[in-house]
Design a protein around this motif. Structure first.
Motif, mmCIF file in Angstrom:
data_model
loop_
_atom_site.group_PDB
_atom_site.id
_atom_site.type_symbol
_atom_site.label_atom_id
_atom_site.label_comp_id
_atom_site.label_asym_id
_atom_site.label_seq_id
_atom_site.Cartn_x
_atom_site.Cartn_y
_atom_site.Cartn_z
ATOM 1 N N PHE A 292 0.853 -1.183 0.000
ATOM 2 C CA PHE A 292 0.000 0.000 0.000
ATOM 3 C C PHE A 292 0.892 1.237 0.000
ATOM 4 O O PHE A 292 1.515 1.569 0.997
ATOM 5 N N ASP A 293 0.940 1.918 -1.149
ATOM 6 C CA ASP A 293 1.830 3.066 -1.293
ATOM 7 C C ASP A 293 1.406 4.261 -0.454
ATOM 8 O O ASP A 293 2.218 5.142 -0.182
ATOM 9 N N ALA A 294 0.131 4.317 -0.053
ATOM 10 C CA ALA A 294 -0.346 5.441 0.761
ATOM 11 C C ALA A 294 -0.301 5.140 2.243
ATOM 12 O O ALA A 294 -0.673 5.982 3.062
ATOM 13 N N GLY A 295 0.160 3.945 2.619
ATOM 14 C CA GLY A 295 0.233 3.573 4.023
ATOM 15 C C GLY A 295 1.539 4.005 4.664
ATOM 16 O O GLY A 295 2.440 4.533 3.999
ATOM 17 N N TYR A 296 1.636 3.769 5.963
ATOM 18 C CA TYR A 296 2.859 4.086 6.699
ATOM 19 C C TYR A 296 3.872 2.982 6.417
ATOM 20 O O TYR A 296 3.653 1.826 6.758
ATOM 21 N N GLY A 297 4.972 3.339 5.801
ATOM 22 C CA GLY A 297 5.994 2.363 5.443
ATOM 23 C C GLY A 297 6.943 2.115 6.600
ATOM 24 O O GLY A 297 6.561 2.136 7.765
ATOM 25 N N ILE A 298 8.188 1.902 6.275
ATOM 26 C CA ILE A 298 9.195 1.632 7.304
ATOM 27 C C ILE A 298 9.676 2.966 7.858
ATOM 28 O O ILE A 298 10.477 3.663 7.241
#
Length: 609
Positions: A292-298
Motif C-alpha cells: 500500500f503506497d499510501a500507508g505508513y511504510g518503514i
C-alpha cells in the motif's frame, strides 16, 4: 566555416544556459519572497529550507533568527530539533542489518527481545514481528502524556526507558491488521539494534549513517551544542526538553545536513543502503491489504500536497516543527526546519514549495476502472477503528465517521463531523481507489475482528449505520444546549428563592441537584479544554487541570446519579412540571454522556498516569 559554426553553437548554448539559470534564480527569488511573507505573517522566529528539483542545483535558504532576544541570525550551521523525523534513522539502521542478514522482517519480538514486557492476546495466531514494529502495525497505543512529559536527564538506558510504562505495549488488535502510530515501536527497534550489534544505538547511527553521509552537525545531544537555535511556543522561548524515547525524536540537525539525507532518498544513493531497501521504506506491506503506497511504510509516511504523493516524515516537539518530503519518481523534494511549533506556518510554507515543484509532477488523467453494481452497495457510513491515542478516543470518536458515496462515475469520501474534508476517488482495478493523480489512497481488506474494512492512508474504517454515525453528535448538541441553559438558570433560581418566589422545598431540592450536575459537567469541560490547549505540560503531570479532570468527572457521575434519584422522589410532589420535564431530558442525556465517558475510561481519568 566549421569554426564559425562551433562558435555560434557555443554562444547559443551559453545564452540558453544563462537564461535558464536566470529564470531559476528569479523563480527562487519569488519563492523566497513568498516564504518571507509567511514568516512575517505568523511571526515565526526562523525557517530553514532545502529544495531539490530535477536538473537544478540544490537550493538552501535560511530566514530569520535562531534566538529572538539576542537577535542572533539563523544560518546553514544552525541546528534545529527534528522530532519524529529521527525515526528515519531507526528505519535505515534496521534495514542495514537486514541487508547483512543479521535481522529479518519476520523475526518475532519474542525471539529478539525475550525479556521485554508486552502483551499480545493474539500471540499464537498473530505474533509481533520486526516488520510490525517498523511499520507501526503491532497494535500498540501511543505513549502516555506522562511519558511525553518525562525529563530523561540524565539519560536512561533503553531498557530503563521501556520499563517506565510497559502497559502501552498491549496489542489492541491482531498484529499486522491495522496501523497505529507510536513512539514506542521505534524505541523497541533501537533496543533490538543494540542487542544485535553490541553497541549503543546512537553510536551505531553515528558510525554507520551520519559519518558516511558526512552529516557532521547532526546529534542526539543537541542540548550540549551552542549551534542549537531556541525553540518558541506561542512566541515564547521553551527550555530544552530531554525526551524519554530518544531514538524516536531526539536528533538535532542543520539544514545542510538534512539536505544530504534528502539527497540520499531522492537520488537513491547506495552509500549506506541499497536502492531496493530505500524503495522498501516507501510503502506499507505488513497489513492484510498487502502493498500500500499510501500507508505508513518503514518509519516513513505518505505526504500529500494537493493530491500529489510524496514520502517522508514530519516532526514536532514543543517549540519545533520539521517537514521532510521527497519523491524519487519526480526527482524532487524539500526539507523544512522551524524553531516554532506553529503548524499553520510550516503547512503554508510546505504548500508554497510544493506548488513550485508542480511542473515536475505527473498531472495526466488516469483512466478509471468501471464500477460494478455490487461495489456501489458499499456506500454508507464508516468509522475509523485504529486510534493512536486510545484514552482520547472518547473525543476523537466524534470526528471518526466518514460517508462513502459510490456512483457509476466514481466515489466521494467525506468526513461527517466537522464537515469540510472530502476526497473524490475513482476505481483502480477491482477494489482499490485512486485520487485524481492516479495514486491509490484507499484499499479494501478483511479485518479478523470487524470483517470488511477500508484502509484509507493509515486509517482503517469499518461500516456502521447512519444512526451510529450521527446519534452521538445529535445527543451532544442537545445536551450542550440544555447544559448552558441549566448553568444560566443556576444563577436565576437562588434569586427566586431569596425573593420567596420559589418556596416549594421539593422544587428547590430538584434545582440544587440539577445545578450540581450541570456545574460539575461544565467544570469538566472547561478543565478538559484548558488542559488540551497544553496537553503535555498540563495533563502529563499532576496539576490543577489533571487533578481537576479526575475529580470533576467523578462529580459528574455522582451528581447525575443523585439527580436521577431526586427526580424519582419528587415527581409526584411538584405543582409545576415544566422544570421537571426539562430536568428529566437534561439528566437523561447527561446519563448517556456519563455512560459513554465511563465506557471509554474517561470517568476517573488520570491523564498523568
Amino acid at each position: 566555416m566549421k569554426s564559425l559554426y562551433f562558435l555560434i553553437s557555443l554562444l547559443l548554448t551559453s545564452l540558453i544556459f544563462s537564461y535558464t539559470n536566470l529564470a531559476h534564480a528569479n523563480n527562487k527569488h519569488a519563492l523566497d519572497k513568498q516564504i518571507n511573507e509567511i514568516v512575517i505573517k505568523h511571526k515565526i522566529p526562523s525557517i530553514a529550507y532545502a529544495i531539490i528539483e530535477p536538473g537544478k542545483p540544490q537550493y538552501i535558504k535560511v530566514i530569520g533568527n535562531a534566538n529572538q532576544k539576542q537577535a542572533l541570525q539563523a544560518t546553514t550551521s544552525t541546528q534545529y530539533r527534528i522530532g519524529s523525523v529521527s525515526k528515519l534513522f531507526v528505519g535505515i539502521a534496521a534495514l542495514q542489518l537486514i541487508e547483512q542478514n543479521k535481522l529479518s522482517f519476520d523475526d518475532t519480538l519474542k525471539t529478539l527481545l525475550p525479556d521485554l514486557e508486552y502483551h499480545n492476546p493474539w500471540a499464537d495466531s498473530h505474533p509481533i514481528k520486526l516488520i510490525h514494529l517498523l511499520e507501526n502495525t503491532a497494535g500498540w497505543r501511543e505513549i502516555s502524556l506522562s511519558e511525553f512529559a518525562y525529563s530523561n536527564n540524565p539519560p536512561m538506558s533503553l531498557e530503563q526507558v521501556l520499563a517506565v510504562n510497559p502497559d502501552s505495549r498491549t496489542s489492541r488488535w491482531p498484529a499486522g491488521t491495522r496501523h497505529a502510530y507510536t513512539n514506542t515501536a521505534s524505541t523497541v527497534v533501537a533496543l533490538i539494534i543494540e542487542k544485535v550489534t553490541g553497541v549503543a544505538f546512537e553510536s551505531y547511527v553515528e558510525e554507520h549513517i551520519l559519518k558516511p553521509l558526512a552529516m557532521e552537525n547532526t546529534t542526539y545531544e543537541g542540548f550540549e551544542s551552542e549551534a542549537l537555535a531556541t525553540g518558541y511556543r506561542k512566541h515564547k522561548p521553551v527550555d530544552y526538553k530531554h525526551i524519554l524515547m530518544k531514538p524516536a525524536g531526539a536528533i538535532s540537525s542543520t539544514i545542510t545536513d538534512m539536505a544530504k539525507l534528502l539527497t540520499l532518498f531522492i537520488k537513491k544513493d547506495s552509500t549506506i543502503l541499497s536502492n531496493d531497501m530505500l524503495s522498501r521504506m516507501g510503502f506499507s506491506h505488513s497489513t492484510n491489504v498487502g502493498k500500500f503506497d499510501a500507508g505508513y511504510g518503514i518509519t516513513n509516511s505518505a505526504r500529500f500536497y494537493k493530491g500529489v504523493k510524496y514520502r517522508g516524515h514530519d516532526g514536532s516537539l514543543p517549540g519545533w516543527m520539521t517537514e521532510f518530503v521527497y519523491s524519487p519518481k519526480f526527482n524532487a523534494g524539500f526539507v523544512l526546519l522551524q524553531n516554532s511549533d506553529n503548524a499553520r506556518a510550516i503547512r503554508e510554507i510546505g504548500f508554497a514549495i510544493s506548488k513550485s515543484l508542480e511542473k515536475y509532477t505527473d498531472t495526466n488523467a488516469h483512466k478509471p476502472s468501471p464500477i460494478p453494481a455490487a461495489l456501489m452497495e458499499q456506500s454508507g457510513y464508516y468509522q475509523y477503528i485504529n486510534p493512536r491515542f486510545q484514552n482520547r478516543y472518547f473525543l476523537e470518536r466524534l470526528s471518526a465517521f466518514n460517508k462513502l458515496h459510490i456512483t457509476p462515475d466514481g466515489a466521494s469520501f467525506k468526513q461527517v463531523f466537522p464537515p469540510g474534508w472530502q476526497r473524490s476517488l475513482t476505481l483502480n482495478g477491482e477494489s482499490d481507489w485512486q485520487n485524481s493523480h492516479g495514486n491509490v489512497v484507499m484499499k479494501q481488506g478483511v479485518d479478523p475482528i470487524e470483517g470488511l474494512v477500508f484502509h484509507y492512508g493509515d486509517r482503517v474504517f469499518k461500516p456502521v449505520s447512519a444512526l451510529n454515525a450521527c446519534a452521538d453528535k445529535l445527543i451532544l448538541f442537545i445536551w450542550l444546549i440544555l447544559l448552558l441553559g441549566m448553568c444560566f438558570y443556576s444563577i436565576i433560581w437562588p434569586i427566586q428563592v431569596k425573593r420567596k418566589k420559589l418556596t416549594n422545598q421539593f422544587a428547590i431540592s430538584l434545582r440544587k441537584n440539577v445545578s450540581s450536575a450541570a456545574l460539575s459537567s461544565l467544570l469538566f469541560l472547561v478543565l478538559l479544554g484548558l488542559g488540551l490547549a497544553e496537553p503535555i505540560a498540563r495533563l502529563g503531570t499532576l496539576s490543577i487541570f489533571s487533578i481537576g479532570i479526575l475529580f470533576s468527572s467523578l462529580m459528574m457521575l455522582v451528581t447525575s446519579a443523585l439527580t436521577l434519584r431526586c427526580l424519582y422522589l419528587v415527581k409526584s410532589k411538584l405543582t409545576h412540571k415544566t422544570f421537571f420535564i426539562f430536568s428529566m431530558i437534561f439528566i437523561s442525556l447527561q446519563s448517556i454522556i456519563v455512560i459513554y465517558l465511563a465506557w471509554h475510561g474517561a470517568i476517573g481519568l488520570r491523564t498523568w498516569a
